[in-house]
Design an enzyme around this catalytic site. Structure first.
Site, PDB file in Angstrom:
ATOM      1  N   GLY A 145      -3.636   6.606   8.466  1.00  8.65           N
ATOM      2  CA  GLY A 145      -2.270   6.512   9.126  1.00  8.65           C
ATOM      3  C   GLY A 145      -1.173   5.718   8.379  1.00  8.65           C
ATOM      4  O   GLY A 145      -1.456   5.117   7.336  1.00  8.65           O
ATOM      5  N   LYS A 173      -3.783  11.906   4.104  1.00 10.43           N
ATOM      6  CA  LYS A 173      -2.598  11.004   4.735  1.00 10.43           C
ATOM      7  C   LYS A 173      -1.776  12.010   5.735  1.00 10.43           C
ATOM      8  O   LYS A 173      -1.122  12.863   4.909  1.00 10.43           O
ATOM      9  CB  LYS A 173      -2.022  10.284   3.517  1.00 10.43           C
ATOM     10  CG  LYS A 173      -0.891   9.591   3.957  1.00 10.43           C
ATOM     11  CD  LYS A 173      -1.151   8.130   4.196  1.00 10.43           C
ATOM     12  CE  LYS A 173       0.418   7.465   4.389  1.00 10.43           C
ATOM     13  NZ  LYS A 173      -0.177   5.934   4.448  1.00 10.43           N
TER      14      LYS A 173
HETATM   15  N1  LIG Z   1      -8.660  -5.644  -2.132  1.00 13.21           N
HETATM   16  C1  LIG Z   1      -7.714  -5.505  -3.155  1.00 13.21           C
HETATM   17  N2  LIG Z   1      -7.640  -6.121  -4.320  1.00 13.21           N
HETATM   18  C2  LIG Z   1      -6.663  -5.945  -5.140  1.00 13.21           C
HETATM   19  N3  LIG Z   1      -5.277  -5.500  -4.777  1.00 13.21           N
HETATM   20  C3  LIG Z   1      -5.394  -4.980  -3.427  1.00 13.21           C
HETATM   21  C4  LIG Z   1      -6.368  -5.120  -2.497  1.00 13.21           C
HETATM   22  N4  LIG Z   1      -5.966  -4.337  -1.353  1.00 13.21           N
HETATM   23  C5  LIG Z   1      -4.725  -4.219  -1.485  1.00 13.21           C
HETATM   24  N5  LIG Z   1      -4.181  -4.462  -2.673  1.00 13.21           N
HETATM   25  C6  LIG Z   1      -3.143  -4.304  -3.506  1.00 13.21           C
HETATM   26  O1  LIG Z   1      -1.858  -4.615  -2.146  1.00 13.21           O
HETATM   27  C7  LIG Z   1      -1.018  -3.563  -2.403  1.00 13.21           C
HETATM   28  C8  LIG Z   1      -0.924  -3.052  -0.772  1.00 13.21           C
HETATM   29  O2  LIG Z   1      -2.233  -2.407  -0.491  1.00 13.21           O
HETATM   30  P1  LIG Z   1      -2.169  -0.771   0.104  1.00 13.21           P
HETATM   31  O3  LIG Z   1      -1.432   0.015  -0.705  1.00 13.21           O
HETATM   32  O4  LIG Z   1      -3.675  -0.483  -0.022  1.00 13.21           O
HETATM   33  O5  LIG Z   1      -1.465  -1.328   1.375  1.00 13.21           O
HETATM   34  P2  LIG Z   1      -1.257  -0.186   2.622  1.00 13.21           P
HETATM   35  O6  LIG Z   1      -1.752  -1.118   3.982  1.00 13.21           O
HETATM   36  O7  LIG Z   1      -2.102   0.891   2.547  1.00 13.21           O
HETATM   37  O8  LIG Z   1       0.252   0.112   2.779  1.00 13.21           O
HETATM   38  P3  LIG Z   1       0.862   1.179   3.615  1.00 13.21           P
HETATM   39  O9  LIG Z   1       1.388   0.643   4.794  1.00 13.21           O
HETATM   40  O10 LIG Z   1       2.295   1.351   2.432  1.00 13.21           O
HETATM   41  O11 LIG Z   1       0.180   2.418   3.659  1.00 13.21           O
HETATM   42  C9  LIG Z   1      -1.159  -2.690  -3.314  1.00 13.21           C
HETATM   43  O12 LIG Z   1      -0.366  -3.132  -4.352  1.00 13.21           O
HETATM   44  C10 LIG Z   1      -2.727  -2.951  -3.858  1.00 13.21           C
HETATM   45  O13 LIG Z   1      -2.897  -2.675  -5.081  1.00 13.21           O
HETATM   46 MG   LIG Z   2      -1.629   3.103   2.372  1.00 13.94          MG
END
Ligand SMILES: Nc1ncnc2c1ncn2[C@@H]1O[C@H](COP(=O)(O)OP(=O)(O)OP(=O)(O)O)[C@@H](O)[C@H]1O
Ligand SMILES: [Mg+2]
Length: 212
Positions: free
Chosen positions: A104, A34
């Protein structure tokens, strides 16, 4: 065969990029990087820690973030608040043994600095990008806009990975109108752990789509 280095971006923040990146990292037995973490939990943890847990990999396969910023907002602003300047030239994908998954911050058009976006970085890197998108209402617009922004910079798009409940028409419409490959869809998992994530990924995606 050269080990793949794959970039994971998304249509928005908080849509499941880290969860998808963890699934991909686990499936490919990859390392994870990251480049910029903006916003840390109270215990100092960030996406890298979640990936280590959800991919079931050791810290030795987590490449340290180049920038760790305190404020959960766009990196350009988070850096200003912390009183430091992000130098995009320092954000170079590392060479590691085996595959590498890079995540990203936020979406493709998120500013890294006041003049460089993540999409600009991806264009410099010339690495294939997976666009992660929700399946909920609004996703066609967000997905097609993201695809246009990446294409405008000649960023190679590996395909689109959906997260959420099946929305057959939206998913097919994005793939067809955006001229991108639909790689699969991760359902929302009631219990999010390394085992259930690997099982879901194996059932919904083809590993060979991500091979170098
Ligand atoms: N497939 C899934 N099943 C269950 N929960 C999920 C799933 N995908 C995402 N989540 C939940 O949704 C939330 C956001 O997911 P994630 O952290 O992967 O988002 P992100 O796009 O990486 O965010 P950021 O922009 O902050 O990096 C988290 O709390 C995660 O546990
Ligand atoms: Mg993320």
């Amino acid at each position: 065969m050269i080990a793949p280095r794959i970039v994971v971006t998304g249509t928005d923040t908080g849509i499941g990029k880290t969860v998808f990146a963890a699934a991909l990292t686990g499936a490919l037995r990859a390392s994870y990087w990251k480049p910029v973490q903006a916003g840390l939990e109270d215990d100092g943890s960030g996406d890298s820690d979640n990936v280590a847990r959800l991919a079931g990999i050791g810290r030795d396969r987590i490449v340290p973030e180049t920038y760790r910023l305190n404020t959960p907002c766009s990196p350009h602003r988070a850096a200003e608040i912390d009183g430091l300047e992000i130098e995009p030239e320092r954000l170079i994908p590392p060479s590691v043994d085996g595959p590498l998954v890079i995540e990203g911050a936020g979406g493709a058009m998120v500013p890294v600095t006041r003049s460089v976006t993540f999409a600009d970085l991806f264009a410099r890197w010339r690495l294939p990008v997976v666009l992660v998108a929700r399946t909920q209402l609004g996703t066609i617009n967000h997905s097609l806009l993201s695809i246009e922004a990446l294409r405008a910079r000649d960023v190679p798009i590996l395909g689109i990975a959906f997260v959420g409940d099946a929305q057959e028409d939206s998913e097919a419409t994005i793939a067809q109108m955006g001229q991108v490959r639909r790689l699969g869809r991760l359902p929302m998992l009631p219990r999010l752990d390394a085992q259930s994530l690997q099982t879901a990924f194996a059932a919904q995606f083809r590993l060979e789509d991500f091979a170098g």
